[in-house]
Scaffold this active site. Structure first.
Site, PDB file in Angstrom:
ATOM      1  N   HIS A   1       1.360   4.835  -2.444  1.00 33.36           N
ATOM      2  CA  HIS A   1       1.016   5.672  -3.599  1.00 33.36           C
ATOM      3  C   HIS A   1       2.310   6.305  -4.104  1.00 33.36           C
ATOM      4  O   HIS A   1       2.951   7.060  -3.355  1.00 33.36           O
ATOM      5  CB  HIS A   1       0.022   6.757  -3.198  1.00 33.36           C
ATOM      6  CG  HIS A   1      -1.232   6.209  -2.596  1.00 33.36           C
ATOM      7  ND1 HIS A   1      -2.382   6.011  -3.326  1.00 33.36           N
ATOM      8  CD2 HIS A   1      -1.510   5.778  -1.333  1.00 33.36           C
ATOM      9  CE1 HIS A   1      -3.321   5.505  -2.530  1.00 33.36           C
ATOM     10  NE2 HIS A   1      -2.820   5.343  -1.324  1.00 33.36           N
TER      11      HIS A   1
ATOM     12  N   HIS B   1       0.862  -1.194   0.000  1.00 34.85           N
ATOM     13  CA  HIS B   1       0.000   0.000   0.000  1.00 34.85           C
ATOM     14  C   HIS B   1       0.890   1.233   0.000  1.00 34.85           C
ATOM     15  O   HIS B   1       1.288   1.733   1.052  1.00 34.85           O
ATOM     16  CB  HIS B   1      -0.930  -0.041   1.225  1.00 34.85           C
ATOM     17  CG  HIS B   1      -1.920   1.081   1.280  1.00 34.85           C
ATOM     18  ND1 HIS B   1      -3.104   0.993   1.977  1.00 34.85           N
ATOM     19  CD2 HIS B   1      -1.917   2.329   0.739  1.00 34.85           C
ATOM     20  CE1 HIS B   1      -3.779   2.129   1.851  1.00 34.85           C
ATOM     21  NE2 HIS B   1      -3.073   2.960   1.120  1.00 34.85           N
TER      22      HIS B   1
ATOM     23  N   ASP C   1       1.877   4.022   2.777  1.00 34.53           N
ATOM     24  CA  ASP C   1       0.848   4.874   2.167  1.00 34.53           C
ATOM     25  C   ASP C   1       1.460   6.029   1.366  1.00 34.53           C
ATOM     26  O   ASP C   1       1.605   5.924   0.140  1.00 34.53           O
ATOM     27  CB  ASP C   1      -0.129   5.371   3.249  1.00 34.53           C
ATOM     28  CG  ASP C   1      -1.513   5.717   2.719  1.00 34.53           C
ATOM     29  OD1 ASP C   1      -1.781   5.516   1.510  1.00 34.53           O
ATOM     30  OD2 ASP C   1      -2.341   6.193   3.511  1.00 34.53           O
ATOM     31  N   ASP C   2       1.789   7.128   2.030  1.00 35.65           N
ATOM     32  CA  ASP C   2       2.359   8.317   1.375  1.00 35.65           C
ATOM     33  C   ASP C   2       3.546   8.795   2.204  1.00 35.65           C
ATOM     34  O   ASP C   2       3.453   9.805   2.919  1.00 35.65           O
ATOM     35  CB  ASP C   2       1.292   9.420   1.281  1.00 35.65           C
ATOM     36  CG  ASP C   2       0.060   8.947   0.518  1.00 35.65           C
ATOM     37  OD1 ASP C   2       0.122   8.890  -0.718  1.00 35.65           O
ATOM     38  OD2 ASP C   2      -0.943   8.611   1.183  1.00 35.65           O
TER      39      ASP C   2
ATOM     40  N   HIS D   1      -9.445   1.059  -1.204  1.00 30.48           N
ATOM     41  CA  HIS D   1      -9.401   1.714   0.094  1.00 30.48           C
ATOM     42  C   HIS D   1     -10.808   1.637   0.679  1.00 30.48           C
ATOM     43  O   HIS D   1     -11.782   2.001   0.003  1.00 30.48           O
ATOM     44  CB  HIS D   1      -9.022   3.185  -0.050  1.00 30.48           C
ATOM     45  CG  HIS D   1      -7.571   3.437  -0.317  1.00 30.48           C
ATOM     46  ND1 HIS D   1      -6.871   2.824  -1.325  1.00 30.48           N
ATOM     47  CD2 HIS D   1      -6.680   4.262   0.309  1.00 30.48           C
ATOM     48  CE1 HIS D   1      -5.617   3.255  -1.303  1.00 30.48           C
ATOM     49  NE2 HIS D   1      -5.476   4.125  -0.326  1.00 30.48           N
TER      50      HIS D   1
ATOM     51  N   GLU E   1     -11.111   3.534   6.035  1.00 33.59           N
ATOM     52  CA  GLU E   1     -10.031   4.420   6.530  1.00 33.59           C
ATOM     53  C   GLU E   1     -10.739   5.530   7.319  1.00 33.59           C
ATOM     54  O   GLU E   1     -10.677   5.571   8.539  1.00 33.59           O
ATOM     55  CB  GLU E   1      -9.243   4.993   5.349  1.00 33.59           C
ATOM     56  CG  GLU E   1      -8.137   5.972   5.751  1.00 33.59           C
ATOM     57  CD  GLU E   1      -7.464   6.655   4.547  1.00 33.59           C
ATOM     58  OE1 GLU E   1      -8.036   6.676   3.445  1.00 33.59           O
ATOM     59  OE2 GLU E   1      -6.349   7.199   4.745  1.00 33.59           O
TER      60      GLU E   1
END
Ligand code: ADE
Ligand code: ZN
Length: 337
Positions: free
Chosen positions: A16, A14, A275-276, A194, A197
């Site tokens: 991005h 996961h 994630d980011d 997703h 969340e």
């Protein structure tokens, strides 16, 4: 423990790619492409990364992505991420990309995917990192835009393995994309989404029933629905959990409140992901370290979390066994049972 967690062979499921754009590279690409950023320095960019919720983050994240223009930019972005993987013993990764963020600005789909794909191939050859790419639809846009993106992607079918669903969750339920996900499955693609969340546990159930996902991204709000929890446990459904993301976006007020280890103890197939990372303060190792510092993550738990990720990776059975063998060898050498 930091050293152990860094050396632990890991898989990331996961991530991005646009969320791995570090401020330094953002400035470099802005200069290269003659773009004026609304910040004067890297420090000012980092100071702006304070988010009250998912949408606060997304607004800044989409703005940051505007510096990405050429195939080389997408290559450089992906390559920088792969170098972090290499430094942190992430030996397999399945990154997301958001083509609509770029095609809506007039960047050609092939510019985006060809830059990413070339870096992933170099990552395999030069760094020994295996990978599979996942195309995400932006859920704040409509179904017809997702269908158009799927159509643009089909000539590049060999470059990605699955479709996903990201962006603003609340008010954009899985059912909005049921038909485009069905078309993607008909084309032989796997699906993820997703869900849970910021959105309710019902979105997780809908992702399973209406989108037929193979993994749920985030899914931490599953704990609010006991029947759903039992279903996740019984079916071995994986959740790609992102601890630092969840605290930065106020899904949990503090890492000590995070439920990942409770879910692990109950037998949910949870995994750790970043994630980011450029926006949330860390890559894979930092996420594991945060769990150790706040929740006392043990070596046995860390190995189990890593094992879960390899087990649910979108790779062939022989590839999976080879990845798991590397983890087993590490655990045996470290005396972790
Ligand atoms: N896009 C990038 N990161 C995201 C996240 N955590 N949730 C939804 N969409 C995203
Ligand atoms: Zn995400």
């Amino acid at each position: 423990m930091h050293d152990f967690l860094n050396r632990l062979p890991k898989a990331e499921l996961h991530l991005h790619l646009e969320g791995s754009l570090e401020p330094e590279l953002m400035f470099e690409l802005a200069q290269r492409n003659g773009i004026q950023l609304p910040y004067v320095s890297v420090e000012e960019v980092r100071a702006a990364y304070q988010f009250g919720n998912l949408q606060d983050f997304l607004d800044i994240y989409y703005q940051g992505a505007e510096v990405l223009q050429t195939e080389q930019d997408f290559y450089d972005l992906t390559w920088a991420y792969l170098q972090r993987c290499s430094e942190q013993n992430v030996i397999h990764t399945e990154p997301f990309f958001d083509p609509q963020t770029h095609t809506d600005r007039g960047i050609a789909f092939e510019t985006v995917i060809n830059g990413i794909d070339r870096a992933l191939r170099d990552g395999r050859q030069q760094l020994g990192i295996s990978s599979r790419l996942i195309l995400c639809f932006l859920r704040h846009l409509d179904e017809s835009a997702a269908f158009e993106t799927l159509q643009q992607a089909m000539p590049h079918r060999d470059k990605f393995i699955a479709v996903g669903l990201d962006s603003s969750e609340r008010g954009n339920p899985p059912e909005k994309f049921a038909r485009v996900f069905a078309a993607a499955r008909d084309a032989g693609l796997l699906t993820v989404a997703h869900a849970g969340e910021e959105g309710p546990a019902a979105y997780i159930r809908d992702a399973l029933d209406l989108l037929q996902v193979s993994r749920v991204d985030h899914g931490v709000r599953a704990v609010e629905d006991e029947a759903l929890m039992q279903r996740l446990i019984d079916s071995g459904m994986a959740l790609t959990v992102c601890p630092l993301s969840n605290t930065k976006l106020q899904v949990f007020s503090d890492m000590r409140q995070h439920n990942i280890l409770q879910m692990l103890a109950r037998g949910v197939k949870v995994t750790v992901n970043s994630d980011d990372p450029a926006y949330f303060g860390g890559y894979m190792t930092e996420n594991f370290v945060a769990l150790y510092e706040a929740l006392g993550l043990s070596k046995t738990q860390a190995v189990q979390l890593s094992r879960n990720a390899f087990e649910v990776a979108f790779v062939s059975e022989p590839e999976k066994q080879a990845l798991l063998a590397r983890l087993d060898r590490f655990a045996a050498d470290e005396g972790v049972g």
